[in-house]
Design an enzyme around this catalytic site. Sequence first.
Site, PDB file in Angstrom:
ATOM      1  N   TYR A   1       0.841  -1.207   0.000  1.00  0.00           N
ATOM      2  CA  TYR A   1       0.000   0.000   0.000  1.00  0.00           C
ATOM      3  C   TYR A   1       0.876   1.256   0.000  1.00  0.00           C
ATOM      4  O   TYR A   1       0.643   2.187  -0.776  1.00  0.00           O
ATOM      5  CB  TYR A   1      -0.889  -0.080   1.248  1.00  0.00           C
ATOM      6  CG  TYR A   1      -1.682   1.133   1.610  1.00  0.00           C
ATOM      7  CD1 TYR A   1      -2.747   1.560   0.825  1.00  0.00           C
ATOM      8  CD2 TYR A   1      -1.406   1.841   2.794  1.00  0.00           C
ATOM      9  CE1 TYR A   1      -3.509   2.660   1.204  1.00  0.00           C
ATOM     10  CE2 TYR A   1      -2.156   2.933   3.180  1.00  0.00           C
ATOM     11  CZ  TYR A   1      -3.208   3.341   2.382  1.00  0.00           C
ATOM     12  OH  TYR A   1      -3.967   4.427   2.755  1.00  0.00           O
TER      13      TYR A   1
ATOM     14  N   ALA B   1       2.316   1.709  -3.404  1.00  0.00           N
ATOM     15  CA  ALA B   1       1.319   2.191  -4.375  1.00  0.00           C
ATOM     16  C   ALA B   1       1.040   3.677  -4.170  1.00  0.00           C
ATOM     17  O   ALA B   1       0.901   4.440  -5.138  1.00  0.00           O
ATOM     18  CB  ALA B   1       0.019   1.382  -4.243  1.00  0.00           C
ATOM     19  N   LYS B   2       0.959   4.106  -2.917  1.00  0.00           N
ATOM     20  CA  LYS B   2       0.700   5.525  -2.649  1.00  0.00           C
ATOM     21  C   LYS B   2       1.921   6.371  -3.027  1.00  0.00           C
ATOM     22  O   LYS B   2       1.769   7.504  -3.506  1.00  0.00           O
ATOM     23  CB  LYS B   2       0.337   5.727  -1.171  1.00  0.00           C
ATOM     24  CG  LYS B   2      -1.022   5.131  -0.757  1.00  0.00           C
ATOM     25  CD  LYS B   2      -2.208   5.801  -1.428  1.00  0.00           C
ATOM     26  CE  LYS B   2      -3.529   5.482  -0.714  1.00  0.00           C
ATOM     27  NZ  LYS B   2      -4.699   6.025  -1.421  1.00  0.00           N
TER      28      LYS B   2
ATOM     29  N   ILE C   1      -6.708   8.572  10.252  1.00  0.00           N
ATOM     30  CA  ILE C   1      -8.001   9.269  10.324  1.00  0.00           C
ATOM     31  C   ILE C   1      -9.035   8.268  10.823  1.00  0.00           C
ATOM     32  O   ILE C   1      -9.055   7.115  10.380  1.00  0.00           O
ATOM     33  CB  ILE C   1      -8.426   9.760   8.915  1.00  0.00           C
ATOM     34  CG1 ILE C   1      -7.360  10.682   8.303  1.00  0.00           C
ATOM     35  CG2 ILE C   1      -9.789  10.448   8.955  1.00  0.00           C
ATOM     36  CD1 ILE C   1      -7.098  11.956   9.051  1.00  0.00           C
TER      37      ILE C   1
HETATM   38  N1  NAP Z   1      -8.557   6.509   7.138  1.00  0.00           N
HETATM   39  C1  NAP Z   1      -7.241   6.629   7.245  1.00  0.00           C
HETATM   40  O1  NAP Z   1      -6.664   6.538   8.333  1.00  0.00           O
HETATM   41  C2  NAP Z   1      -6.418   6.905   6.029  1.00  0.00           C
HETATM   42  C3  NAP Z   1      -5.078   7.270   6.204  1.00  0.00           C
HETATM   43  C4  NAP Z   1      -4.298   7.539   5.086  1.00  0.00           C
HETATM   44  C5  NAP Z   1      -4.844   7.464   3.822  1.00  0.00           C
HETATM   45  N2  NAP Z   1      -6.155   7.107   3.676  1.00  0.00           N
HETATM   46  C6  NAP Z   1      -6.686   7.044   2.307  1.00  0.00           C
HETATM   47  O2  NAP Z   1      -7.876   7.811   2.255  1.00  0.00           O
HETATM   48  C7  NAP Z   1      -8.781   7.225   1.313  1.00  0.00           C
HETATM   49  C8  NAP Z   1     -10.125   6.947   1.979  1.00  0.00           C
HETATM   50  O3  NAP Z   1      -9.902   6.144   3.122  1.00  0.00           O
HETATM   51  P1  NAP Z   1     -11.087   5.807   4.156  1.00  0.00           P
HETATM   52  O4  NAP Z   1     -10.459   5.511   5.450  1.00  0.00           O
HETATM   53  O5  NAP Z   1     -12.143   6.838   4.060  1.00  0.00           O
HETATM   54  O6  NAP Z   1     -11.592   4.426   3.523  1.00  0.00           O
HETATM   55  P2  NAP Z   1     -12.988   3.658   3.738  1.00  0.00           P
HETATM   56  O7  NAP Z   1     -13.739   4.212   4.885  1.00  0.00           O
HETATM   57  O8  NAP Z   1     -12.626   2.221   3.697  1.00  0.00           O
HETATM   58  O9  NAP Z   1     -13.785   4.045   2.406  1.00  0.00           O
HETATM   59  C9  NAP Z   1     -13.262   3.658   1.166  1.00  0.00           C
HETATM   60  C10 NAP Z   1     -14.179   4.160   0.072  1.00  0.00           C
HETATM   61  O10 NAP Z   1     -13.654   3.694  -1.185  1.00  0.00           O
HETATM   62  C11 NAP Z   1     -14.628   2.860  -1.816  1.00  0.00           C
HETATM   63  N3  NAP Z   1     -13.939   1.798  -2.545  1.00  0.00           N
HETATM   64  C12 NAP Z   1     -13.070   0.884  -2.069  1.00  0.00           C
HETATM   65  N4  NAP Z   1     -12.679   0.056  -3.045  1.00  0.00           N
HETATM   66  C13 NAP Z   1     -13.313   0.462  -4.170  1.00  0.00           C
HETATM   67  C14 NAP Z   1     -13.338   0.015  -5.504  1.00  0.00           C
HETATM   68  N5  NAP Z   1     -12.627  -1.049  -5.893  1.00  0.00           N
HETATM   69  N6  NAP Z   1     -14.112   0.669  -6.398  1.00  0.00           N
HETATM   70  C15 NAP Z   1     -14.847   1.749  -6.015  1.00  0.00           C
HETATM   71  N7  NAP Z   1     -14.858   2.224  -4.781  1.00  0.00           N
HETATM   72  C16 NAP Z   1     -14.104   1.592  -3.859  1.00  0.00           C
HETATM   73  C17 NAP Z   1     -15.496   2.336  -0.666  1.00  0.00           C
HETATM   74  O11 NAP Z   1     -16.780   1.912  -1.080  1.00  0.00           O
HETATM   75  P3  NAP Z   1     -17.087   0.383  -1.516  1.00  0.00           P
HETATM   76  O12 NAP Z   1     -16.306  -0.511  -0.598  1.00  0.00           O
HETATM   77  O13 NAP Z   1     -18.566   0.236  -1.403  1.00  0.00           O
HETATM   78  O14 NAP Z   1     -16.626   0.276  -2.934  1.00  0.00           O
HETATM   79  C18 NAP Z   1     -15.577   3.580   0.183  1.00  0.00           C
HETATM   80  O15 NAP Z   1     -16.503   4.490  -0.370  1.00  0.00           O
HETATM   81  C19 NAP Z   1      -8.086   5.970   0.775  1.00  0.00           C
HETATM   82  O16 NAP Z   1      -7.422   6.269  -0.422  1.00  0.00           O
HETATM   83  C20 NAP Z   1      -7.073   5.646   1.858  1.00  0.00           C
HETATM   84  O17 NAP Z   1      -5.976   4.935   1.341  1.00  0.00           O
HETATM   85  C21 NAP Z   1      -6.953   6.822   4.740  1.00  0.00           C
END
Ligand code: NAP
Length: 252
Positions: free
Chosen positions: A155, A158-159, A188
């Site tokens: 991951y 990729a990022k 987050i």
């Molecule tokens: N939360 C953190 O601590 C954190 C930290 C650093 C970076 N990030 C980044 O921030 C972004 C959002 O994270 P989050 O924590 O909000 O994630 P999350 O709560 O798991 O939500 C992920 C979102 O992406 C969608 N998704 C996942 N796989 C998909 C696919 N193959 N096609 C279309 N939609 C897809 C999910 O919906 P479905 O599953 O229904 O498709 C959901 O809407 C990500 O890029 C993550 O890497 C998050």
Amino acid sequence: MSSKLDLSKEFTGRRALVTGGSRGIGATIAQRLLDGGAEVVVAARSRSDVTPAAATFISGDVSTSEGAKAIAAEALAALGGLDILVNNAGGSRVFAGGVSTIPDEEWHDTFALNLLSAVRLTNAVLPALRASKAAAVVNISSTAATMPFGPTAHYGAAKAALDAYSRTLAVELAPDGIRVNVVTPGPISTPGADELRKTFPGISSDAWLQYLPLGRIGTTDDIAEVVALLASDRGRWLTGVNYRVDGGMTAR
Ligand SMILES: NC(=O)c1ccc[n+]([C@@H]2O[C@H](COP(=O)([O-])OP(=O)(O)OC[C@H]3O[C@@H](n4cnc5c(N)ncnc54)[C@H](OP(=O)(O)O)[C@@H]3O)[C@@H](O)[C@H]2O)c1
């Protein structure tokens, strides 16, 4: 342009696509853009109970070539164009045994979701962004891109690739007036990420706080606010930047 901006409706007339906007960070970004007056499409595989009601929902898988193309086509048909693209969909699984235990297929899937989704979707909407008077792309990365976490090495890689791609794209598209920036969240609180962090070997939930000089896990609003800045006219001279929104995690 006036230096006095009305932030309450700064996205009026703007059309936005937010991938992964059904929940978590993406849902808050979508709501922030809606609150600012934008017309918003969110794309994910399925809705959730926090998917913004005022957004148009498109069901699709961004991690495949066909899925990204279909989402782009549906979004452009719904919006009649595009001004703001937020490539937010992403994520990872945790491999407690570290780098050498991550299967080959998982590397492919993780790059497809966290890198190629943004590449394919951006390519598919590029003519619409070129036609926009104020086009902005915001890609959502992760502190994993620069901090070594063995259980999510695929991951992080990729990022990191997403970061490099975004800088190149920013330079290439600047003459077209399209700005490309990155927001790099630290930890987050979202339901998915909270569960994932519990599975990290050797780091308890409280122990994450030791990495965070500001003393708390971030909120989805912390990220959405910076995305709004980068997508708006306030960010009009910003391109190719990477805003680390991480409570100081990577400042040490
Ligand atoms: N939360 C953190 O601590 C954190 C930290 C650093 C970076 N990030 C980044 O921030 C972004 C959002 O994270 P989050 O924590 O909000 O994630 P999350 O709560 O798991 O939500 C992920 C979102 O992406 C969608 N998704 C996942 N796989 C998909 C696919 N193959 N096609 C279309 N939609 C897809 C999910 O919906 P479905 O599953 O229904 O498709 C959901 O809407 C990500 O890029 C993550 O890497 C998050």
